[in-house]
Design a protein around this motif. Structure first.
Motif, PDB file in Angstrom:
ATOM      1  N   ARG A   8      45.450  44.379  -8.251  1.00 22.38           N
ATOM      2  CA  ARG A   8      45.529  43.138  -7.469  1.00 22.38           C
ATOM      3  C   ARG A   8      45.025  41.956  -8.289  1.00 22.38           C
ATOM      4  NH1 ARG A   8      45.651  43.315  -1.715  1.00 22.38           N
ATOM      5  NH2 ARG A   8      44.154  41.604  -1.627  1.00 22.38           N
ATOM      6  N   GLY A   9      43.978  42.204  -9.065  1.00 21.59           N
ATOM      7  CA  GLY A   9      43.436  41.138  -9.887  1.00 21.59           C
ATOM      8  C   GLY A   9      44.402  40.687 -10.963  1.00 21.59           C
ATOM      9  N   LEU A  10      45.105  41.638 -11.565  1.00 19.39           N
ATOM     10  CA  LEU A  10      46.093  41.303 -12.575  1.00 19.39           C
ATOM     11  C   LEU A  10      47.240  40.484 -11.978  1.00 19.39           C
ATOM     12  CD1 LEU A  10      46.291  44.678 -14.549  1.00 19.39           C
ATOM     13  CD2 LEU A  10      45.200  42.553 -15.290  1.00 19.39           C
ATOM     14  N   VAL A  11      47.654  40.845 -10.761  1.00 20.06           N
ATOM     15  CA  VAL A  11      48.713  40.084 -10.074  1.00 20.06           C
ATOM     16  C   VAL A  11      48.235  38.662  -9.788  1.00 20.06           C
ATOM     17  CG1 VAL A  11      50.065  39.895  -7.953  1.00 20.06           C
ATOM     18  CG2 VAL A  11      49.790  42.120  -9.069  1.00 20.06           C
ATOM     19  N   LYS A  12      47.003  38.549  -9.289  1.00 15.30           N
ATOM     20  CA  LYS A  12      46.441  37.243  -8.940  1.00 15.30           C
ATOM     21  C   LYS A  12      46.330  36.346 -10.163  1.00 15.30           C
ATOM     22  CE  LYS A  12      42.485  35.176  -6.559  1.00 15.30           C
ATOM     23  NZ  LYS A  12      41.181  35.451  -5.894  1.00 15.30           N
ATOM     24  N   ASP A  13      45.981  36.930 -11.310  1.00 22.52           N
ATOM     25  CA  ASP A  13      45.827  36.156 -12.547  1.00 22.52           C
ATOM     26  C   ASP A  13      47.151  35.894 -13.251  1.00 22.52           C
ATOM     27  OD1 ASP A  13      43.135  36.107 -12.134  1.00 22.52           O
ATOM     28  OD2 ASP A  13      42.647  37.626 -13.638  1.00 22.52           O
ATOM     29  N   GLY A  14      48.254  36.469 -12.736  1.00 17.85           N
ATOM     30  CA  GLY A  14      49.548  36.270 -13.372  1.00 17.85           C
ATOM     31  C   GLY A  14      49.767  37.153 -14.581  1.00 17.85           C
ATOM     32  N   ARG A  15      48.972  38.195 -14.721  1.00 22.36           N
ATOM     33  CA  ARG A  15      49.143  39.107 -15.861  1.00 22.36           C
ATOM     34  C   ARG A  15      49.977  40.330 -15.493  1.00 22.36           C
ATOM     35  NH1 ARG A  15      43.309  40.175 -17.980  1.00 22.36           N
ATOM     36  NH2 ARG A  15      42.769  39.836 -15.784  1.00 22.36           N
ATOM     37  N   LEU A  16      50.329  40.417 -14.234  1.00 25.09           N
ATOM     38  CA  LEU A  16      51.244  41.447 -13.751  1.00 25.09           C
ATOM     39  C   LEU A  16      52.164  40.768 -12.744  1.00 25.09           C
ATOM     40  CD1 LEU A  16      51.657  44.568 -14.082  1.00 25.09           C
ATOM     41  CD2 LEU A  16      50.376  44.825 -11.948  1.00 25.09           C
ATOM     42  N   VAL A  17      53.491  40.888 -12.954  1.00 26.15           N
ATOM     43  CA  VAL A  17      54.440  40.206 -12.084  1.00 26.15           C
ATOM     44  C   VAL A  17      55.602  41.133 -11.767  1.00 26.15           C
ATOM     45  CG1 VAL A  17      55.773  39.202 -13.994  1.00 26.15           C
ATOM     46  CG2 VAL A  17      55.762  38.069 -11.769  1.00 26.15           C
ATOM     47  N   ARG A  18      56.159  40.965 -10.571  1.00 28.13           N
ATOM     48  CA  ARG A  18      57.349  41.721 -10.191  1.00 28.13           C
ATOM     49  C   ARG A  18      58.456  40.729  -9.845  1.00 28.13           C
ATOM     50  NH1 ARG A  18      56.544  46.493  -6.040  1.00 28.13           N
ATOM     51  NH2 ARG A  18      55.542  47.293  -7.929  1.00 28.13           N
ATOM     52  N   LEU A  19      59.577  40.884 -10.537  1.00 30.08           N
ATOM     53  CA  LEU A  19      60.739  40.028 -10.304  1.00 30.08           C
ATOM     54  C   LEU A  19      61.897  40.857  -9.777  1.00 30.08           C
ATOM     55  CD1 LEU A  19      60.756  37.895 -13.605  1.00 30.08           C
ATOM     56  CD2 LEU A  19      59.624  37.368 -11.435  1.00 30.08           C
ATOM     57  N   ARG A  20      62.706  40.260  -8.901  1.00 33.69           N
ATOM     58  CA  ARG A  20      63.958  40.873  -8.446  1.00 33.69           C
ATOM     59  C   ARG A  20      65.102  40.100  -9.075  1.00 33.69           C
ATOM     60  NH1 ARG A  20      63.599  41.623  -2.602  1.00 33.69           N
ATOM     61  NH2 ARG A  20      62.539  43.520  -3.258  1.00 33.69           N
ATOM     62  N   VAL A  21      65.894  40.814  -9.861  1.00 26.40           N
ATOM     63  CA  VAL A  21      66.978  40.171 -10.598  1.00 26.40           C
ATOM     64  C   VAL A  21      68.312  40.780 -10.156  1.00 26.40           C
ATOM     65  CG1 VAL A  21      67.912  39.644 -12.883  1.00 26.40           C
ATOM     66  CG2 VAL A  21      65.428  39.870 -12.572  1.00 26.40           C
TER      67      VAL A  21
END
Length: 410
Positions: free
Chosen positions: A325-338
């Motif tokens: 959760r912390g990585l997502v909050k910091d923008g170091r983990l992201v999920r994109l739908r393409v």
């Protein structure tokens, strides 16, 4: 001074005696300066790392002091306690050292790591009830039935005095402190520290921190008496106490300058920052004091502040969730739908663009039927490690420039 404050029974001589009593078996925990948190807060931040104790928590101080003050007859019969984990481990470990039979009643949802550690130290563990209160009542019943000495987790003068030894250590390590920030559950820790510190140097501010979900001591101060709050779930399970102590409240009234509260996300972020920046593992209750300082719940500037990290016994699955959760909050983990065409080579072209911009793919998932996908197309969810928000913006721009419809999944 209030009537309750005049009823305080723990004194500085009690704490000095406790310190002498437990000194051989409980280490003086380190209290180094954190350059990272000093820069972030504009203060000199000193981390009192009592998570470095043998059982991973300050709780063994009070537990040992209590065990060393009971009679030989009581030792022979054994002791019992109710605990969600850290008090349990302190009692179990030092009872084993002293040859005292120990029984610990723990709530059924207690993290497995704490149950296993308590049993590993030689105590008999009884799992009972859905929360601390139910475990506490069962421990009282067994205490009366089997004539076992009950050791309260916080509402006991000998336990409070043992916890107060941290205050004495802090003054020995850093005599020029301006403030000490302390987690609060039932109040035994801050009551002991507050008494030790204020009786020696009343200038030092003593500030308590509770989770906003169970601010039992803060409510008790407002009402002038302990009040039982409704049960609540918090990652700071070590301070998830629904009712402040009858013996700790007078000490808090007398010695504590302020109590603030922190939110769950703030606690989780403090755990992550301690792990990443200081290489220090803290459980939820062990991180609340830092969370309060980082989130400006305690407003100070240019001061020397000791922040207590009181425990590090955190369930590894919870830690994994906090990190993610912390990585997502910091923008170091992201999920994109393409959205892309469903033909050979389409994925290769997409991943080539992502590789060109140095994004590391950690997970993918295809879908041809949902998310408004046209016939002949597919939607792919891609989870990636990135360098942060600017890197994410760079990836989104590259996808747009190459004609891909996309969205960020939050």
């Amino acid at each position: 001074m209030s009537t309750a404050a005049r009823q305080s029974t723990v004194t500085l001589p009690d704490i000095l005696a406790a310190m002498s009593r437990i000194r051989e078996a409980v280490k003086v925990s380190p209290c180094p300066e954190s350059e990272t948190f000093s820069q972030l807060t504009g203060n000199t931040v000193l981390l009192k790392l009592d998570n470095a104790q043998k059982t991973g928590s300050f709780k063994e101080r009070g537990a040992l002091n209590k065990l060393l003050t009971i009679s030989s007859a009581e030792r022979g019969r054994g002791v019992i306690a109710a605990s969600a984990g850290n008090h349990a481990q302190g009692i179990a470990y030092h009872s084993g050292r002293l040859g005292i039979r120990a029984t610990i009643v723990m709530p059924l949802p207690t993290p497995l790591i704490k149950v296993s550690a308590t049993r590993g130290y030689g105590a008999e563990v009884v799992l009972h009830g859905t929360n601390y209160d139910e475990a506490y009542q069962e421990a009282l019943r067994l205490s009366a039935q089997e004539q076992l000495t009950f050791v309260h987790a916080f509402d006991d003068d000998d336990v409070i005095a043992g916890q107060g030894s941290i205050g004495l250590e802090l003054l020995e390590q850093h005599a020029d402190l301006d403030a000490i920030i302390v987690p609060i559950g039932g109040g035994g820790l801050i009551g002991g520290i507050g008494c030790a510190v204020k009786e020696i140097n009343s200038r030092i501010r003593v500030i308590g921190v509770q989770t906003s979900r169970l601010p039992s001591m803060k409510v008790a101060l407002t009402e002038g008496r302990p009040v039982t709050l409704s049960a609540a779930i918090t990652i700071a399970d070590g301070i998830a106490v629904r009712r402040a102590g009858d013996r700790t409240l007078p000490l808090v009234q007398r010695y504590v300058d302020e109590i603030v509260t922190v939110e769950e996300e703030e606690i989780a972020n403090a755990i992550l920052l301690l792990l990443e920046r200081e290489k220090t593992l803290a459980e939820g209750a062990g991180a609340v004091a830092l969370a309060a300082l980082l989130n400006r719940k305690v407003v100070m500037s240019g001061k020397r502040i000791a922040v207590l990290v009181g425990g590090g016994n955190i369930d590894v699955t919870l830690l994994a969730r906090i990190i993610e959760r912390g990585l997502v909050k910091d923008g170091r983990l992201v999920r994109l739908r393409v959205h892309l065409g469903d033909y050979p080579g389409a994925l290769h072209k997409l991943t080539g663009i992502l590789a060109q911009h140095r994004a590391n793919i950690v997970e993918t998932s295809y879908d041809r039927a949902y998310h408004g996908v046209n016939l002949g197309d597919t939607a792919i969810d891609i989870t990636m490690e990135t360098r942060g928000p600017e890197h994410i913006a760079e990836l989104l721009s590259a996808l747009t420039a190459n004609g891909y419809a996309h969205e960020k999944i939050v």
